[in-house]
Motif scaffolding. Structure first.
Motif: not given
Length: 279
Positions: A142-149, A210-220
């Motif tokens: 999941n390439f984000g940059p803000a991966t929020v499912s 997540i907060q503004k300006g942050e990044t989150r990715y995931s690997f499943v």
């Protein structure tokens, strides 16, 4: 610190595997985040890859899935980018840690997965699992940059099966990125570099923003239910099996179908057995 989530009968319903005790782990998952960012810039995602049942963020799956061991992938250019990504030492380590956690927290299910993948590879040597020795057949980045499912269940996965989710990126885990397990009434802190294993077809799950300006990715990492059916059928579709099966085979199939859920639940480990085994 690894932590099991138990049901009322002391069975492991989810496993917070955490992270290895390795001083280099933060740097390793930092590299993984950087490489995913770089890869995202090289890929032209389709509309389906950008907007899907899990949320509105780019996602790519690779490996093999469904009946016949059908390969999951994309065009040559994208395949090259993603293959290069997963060949990196950081992703090999992340995948290996999750695989070891799977074997530790659900050994019977792990062996069932491993045997199914092995049978598929023997049947069709052209198939390649994403990582050596992995029990899973498929992975999604999941390439984000803000991966929020959004809240969802992975209904195509094996009902009593397990998937591993690893989060990484630059975000404050006290303020966002938590994993919500809706059916268990839990919100779990999910820091970058941590891995959690859940039966994703059973438990509705999602993430907090997540907060503004942050990044989150995931690997499943996971395996589709269709793979297990294909192997059970002797590498045939359900229709082909029914057409060619003898009367006794059809009777046995019906008996197996009635017991499938019970047998699957029996493979869920009891934490007391795992704890005693590790003592």
């Amino acid at each position: 610190t690894p932590c099991p989530i138990l049901d009322s009968e002391n069975r492991v319903a989810a496993f917070l595997a955490g992270r290895p005790r390795d001083e280099s782990w933060d740097a390793l998952v930092g590299e993984a985040a950087l490489k995913v960012e770089e890869a995202r810039g090289k890929i032209s995602f389709t509309e389906k890859q950008l907007h899907h049942g899990r949320g509105d963020f780019p996602a790519l799956s690779m490996g093999f899935a469904h009946g016949g061991g059908r390969k999951v992938g994309a065009g040559t250019a994208v395949l090259t980018v993603v293959t290069t990504l997963l060949a990196l030492h950081c992703f090999q380590r992340i995948a290996g840690f999750a695989n070891g956690a799977f074997e530790a927290c659900a050994p019977a299910v792990f062996q069932y997965y491993l045997g199914t993948v092995g049978a598929l590879l023997d049947w069709n040597p052209a198939l390649h699992r994403p990582f050596p020795k992995s029990a899973w057949a498929t992975f999604t980045v999941n390439f984000g940059p803000a991966t929020v499912s959004r809240p969802h269940r992975d209904s195509a996965n094996l009902a009593f099966g397990w998937c591993a989710i690893t989060a990484f990126g630059r975000f404050d885990p006290d303020k966002g990125g938590h994993l919500i397990l809706w059916d268990l009434g839990l919100m779990v802190r999910f820091p970058p570099g941590s891995t959690i294993l859940i039966p994703s077809a059973l438990i509705t799950h999602s993430n907090t923003p997540i907060q503004k300006g942050e990044t989150r990715y995931s690997f499943v990492q996971y395996s589709a239910a269709g793979l297990f059916h294909w192997v059970y059928n002797g590498f045939k579709t359900d229709e082909d099996f029914r057409t060619k099966a003898s009367k006794d085979e059809l009777i046995q199939r019906e008996e197996d179908r009635k017991r499938r859920w019970y047998n699957g639940v029996q493979m869920f480990p009891k934490w007391s057995d795992i704890a005693e085994g590790g003592a």
